[in-house]
Design a protein around this motif. Sequence first.
Motif, PDB file in Angstrom:
ATOM      1  N   PRO A   1       0.840  -1.218   0.000  1.00  0.00           N
ATOM      2  CA  PRO A   1       0.000   0.000   0.000  1.00  0.00           C
ATOM      3  C   PRO A   1       0.860   1.248   0.000  1.00  0.00           C
ATOM      4  CG  PRO A   1      -0.004  -0.994   2.180  1.00  0.00           C
ATOM      5  CD  PRO A   1       0.709  -1.958   1.275  1.00  0.00           C
ATOM      6  N   PRO A   2       0.441   2.254  -0.624  1.00  0.00           N
ATOM      7  CA  PRO A   2       1.225   3.500  -0.633  1.00  0.00           C
ATOM      8  C   PRO A   2       1.181   4.194   0.723  1.00  0.00           C
ATOM      9  CG  PRO A   2      -0.877   3.816  -1.747  1.00  0.00           C
ATOM     10  CD  PRO A   2      -0.778   2.347  -1.442  1.00  0.00           C
ATOM     11  N   VAL A   3       2.213   4.991   1.031  1.00  0.00           N
ATOM     12  CA  VAL A   3       2.290   5.730   2.285  1.00  0.00           C
ATOM     13  C   VAL A   3       1.305   6.886   2.229  1.00  0.00           C
ATOM     14  CG1 VAL A   3       3.794   7.033   3.841  1.00  0.00           C
ATOM     15  CG2 VAL A   3       4.684   5.065   2.553  1.00  0.00           C
ATOM     16  N   SER A   4       0.446   6.929   3.251  1.00  0.00           N
ATOM     17  CA  SER A   4      -0.567   7.983   3.278  1.00  0.00           C
ATOM     18  C   SER A   4       0.071   9.307   3.666  1.00  0.00           C
ATOM     19  CB  SER A   4      -1.672   7.626   4.274  1.00  0.00           C
ATOM     20  OG  SER A   4      -1.108   7.465   5.567  1.00  0.00           O
ATOM     21  N   PRO A   5      -0.449  10.400   3.179  1.00  0.00           N
ATOM     22  CA  PRO A   5       0.134  11.702   3.541  1.00  0.00           C
ATOM     23  C   PRO A   5      -0.116  12.033   5.021  1.00  0.00           C
ATOM     24  CG  PRO A   5      -1.884  11.985   2.260  1.00  0.00           C
ATOM     25  CD  PRO A   5      -1.565  10.518   2.241  1.00  0.00           C
ATOM     26  N   GLY A   6       0.785  12.867   5.609  1.00  0.00           N
ATOM     27  CA  GLY A   6       0.667  13.236   7.018  1.00  0.00           C
ATOM     28  C   GLY A   6      -0.539  14.117   7.303  1.00  0.00           C
ATOM     29  N   GLU A   7      -1.056  14.008   8.558  1.00  0.00           N
ATOM     30  CA  GLU A   7      -2.194  14.805   8.990  1.00  0.00           C
ATOM     31  C   GLU A   7      -1.815  15.592  10.252  1.00  0.00           C
ATOM     32  OE1 GLU A   7      -5.485  12.267   9.568  1.00  0.00           O
ATOM     33  OE2 GLU A   7      -5.596  11.594   7.460  1.00  0.00           O
ATOM     34  N   THR A   8      -2.420  16.713  10.429  1.00  0.00           N
ATOM     35  CA  THR A   8      -2.168  17.570  11.593  1.00  0.00           C
ATOM     36  C   THR A   8      -2.937  17.043  12.806  1.00  0.00           C
ATOM     37  OG1 THR A   8      -1.906  19.472  10.129  1.00  0.00           O
ATOM     38  CG2 THR A   8      -2.308  19.926  12.477  1.00  0.00           C
ATOM     39  N   VAL A   9      -2.204  16.853  13.965  1.00  0.00           N
ATOM     40  CA  VAL A   9      -2.809  16.375  15.208  1.00  0.00           C
ATOM     41  C   VAL A   9      -3.090  17.589  16.089  1.00  0.00           C
ATOM     42  CG1 VAL A   9      -2.525  14.888  17.237  1.00  0.00           C
ATOM     43  CG2 VAL A   9      -1.572  14.206  15.011  1.00  0.00           C
ATOM     44  N   ARG A  10      -4.266  17.599  16.669  1.00  0.00           N
ATOM     45  CA  ARG A  10      -4.651  18.744  17.479  1.00  0.00           C
ATOM     46  C   ARG A  10      -3.762  18.856  18.720  1.00  0.00           C
ATOM     47  NH1 ARG A  10     -10.839  19.187  19.045  1.00  0.00           N
ATOM     48  NH2 ARG A  10     -10.868  19.292  16.752  1.00  0.00           N
ATOM     49  N   GLY A  11      -3.217  19.987  18.988  1.00  0.00           N
ATOM     50  CA  GLY A  11      -2.367  20.260  20.140  1.00  0.00           C
ATOM     51  C   GLY A  11      -0.893  20.106  19.877  1.00  0.00           C
ATOM     52  N   VAL A  12      -0.534  19.538  18.763  1.00  0.00           N
ATOM     53  CA  VAL A  12       0.881  19.359  18.424  1.00  0.00           C
ATOM     54  C   VAL A  12       1.204  20.297  17.284  1.00  0.00           C
ATOM     55  CG1 VAL A  12       2.639  17.750  17.646  1.00  0.00           C
ATOM     56  CG2 VAL A  12       0.815  16.969  19.161  1.00  0.00           C
ATOM     57  N   PRO A  13       2.170  21.174  17.501  1.00  0.00           N
ATOM     58  CA  PRO A  13       2.495  22.103  16.405  1.00  0.00           C
ATOM     59  C   PRO A  13       3.140  21.361  15.238  1.00  0.00           C
ATOM     60  CG  PRO A  13       4.076  22.311  18.178  1.00  0.00           C
ATOM     61  CD  PRO A  13       3.002  21.393  18.696  1.00  0.00           C
TER      62      PRO A  13
END
Length: 435
Positions: A388-400
Motif C-alpha cells: 500500500p502507498p504511504v498515506s500523507p501526514g495529517e495535523t494532530v490537534r495540540g501538536v504544532p
Amino acid sequence: MTRSPATPLPPPKARRRLRENAALTQAQLAARVGVTHETVRAWESGRTTPRGRKREAYAKLLTTLAEEAASRQAEPVPVVVAVGAGPGALSDEATDSLVLPAKPLDGRESGASEEPGASEESGASEESGASGAGAGAESGADSGTGAVSDAGAEPGAGPLTGPEPGLAPAGMTPAQAFDALYEFSAPALVRQAYLLTGRRELARESVERAFQSAWERWPEVARDRDPVGWVRATAYEYALSPWQRFRLRHRHPEPPPADPGDRTLLNTLLRLPPPRRRTLVLYDGVGLGLPETAAETEASTPTAANRLLRAREALADRLPELADPQVLHRRLAEVASAERLRAARPPTVRRGSERRARYLTRAAIAFTVALIGTTALTLRTAPTHYEPPVSPGETVRGVPPRVAPGALSDEQLELRQKLRDQLQHGPERLTPRLD
C-alpha cells in the motif's frame, strides 16, 4: 420439407469444350436452351450458374452433346475435371489453364457496352451479377494473356500477347508446372508492367515478386481457373503500390525510350491516374473483355467502362492518331516490345521465393522468442504482493506542525556557546583500570 438437389453440371471450361466440339456458337446454344447470348457466356465463364428449369435444360443439352461427341470419337469427352490430383501433378483444370491462346488484335468479346452512363463510384451489376473483387476473369480463349516462351525476348520479339503454346503434360511436377507457367507468361507480364510504371527494373521486380508469391501459394494458384490472371493482378498491385515512390532507387528517373513517339506515348500514359492506366492496359493492351477487366480491377463494369473512356479521351487529346482502339493497341505493343526487358530464369525465382519464405519464418520465430523472453522477464521482476502507498501526514490537534529550522536568535547563539565551553572544561571521564 427438403429441397431437391440441383442437377449436376460440368465445370465451366468443360461446358465450353462440349459446345466447341459440337461446332455450336454461343448464340445457337442459347437459342436451344431459351436464354440470351450473354447468359451462355456468363455460364461458360463461371461468373453465374443456371438455376431451376434453365439449369435442367442446360444440363440435358450438355449430356446430349457429350453423348454425340462420344459416338464420334474413340474416347469420351471429359466432362468432370479431376480435382484431387496429388502433389506431383496438376489437375486437369490447372493444366488447361496453362494453355492461354492469344486473342487477335481486333477480336474482343467484351460482353458489355462502353456507355459512360455511370460514374467511377457507381455500382451496377449485369445479368451475371456484380463483377467485383470476387469474380474471376475468364480463362482459356477469352483471357488473352499469352506470351512468348523465351524469357529473354529481344526488342521487337512480339506484342503484349504471344503465340499459343502446346498443351502441358498431365504428369508434371509442381516445379515443372511453375516453370512452364513462368516461361509462358513472364515476358509479356514484364512488358505490361513497364507500360504501367515506365521503369524497367520495377517491371521486372514486380513480376518476379508476383511469381514468388504464386510459388508460395502454388496449390491454390495451380487450381485457379486463370493462373496467369492471378499472377498478373499481383504484379500490377505491386507495381502500382504508392509505397514505391519512397524507395531511394526509384526516385531517380530512368532513361526514356529512344523513339520520340514512344517517349511521348509513355509520358502521356504515365500521366493517367493508376486505375485508368491499369484499365487501359488490360483492355486495349492485353485484350481482356470489359467484364474481365472490371473483375481484375475490382470495379463494376460501368465503372471500368467509364475509366476506359476517360483514359482514351486523355490519350486522344495529346495524340489524336490514337483515337482508334486498334491503333492504340498496336502502339502499346510496339512501345512495350521496343525495350530490352529481360526476366530471370524460373529456378532463380523459385529459389528467391524459398529464401524469402525462410527469412519470414525465421523473423517470425525470432519475434516470438523475443516476445516470450520479454513476458518471462516481466513476470520475474514484477512484485508478488501488494504494497500500500504511504498515506500523507495529517495535523494532530495540540501538536504544532514541524517546520524547517530557521536562523538562531541571539539567546540561542549564547546558549550554544556556553554549552560548548562547558564541554571543554568539565570533569574528566573516568576510565576503569584493571588492578
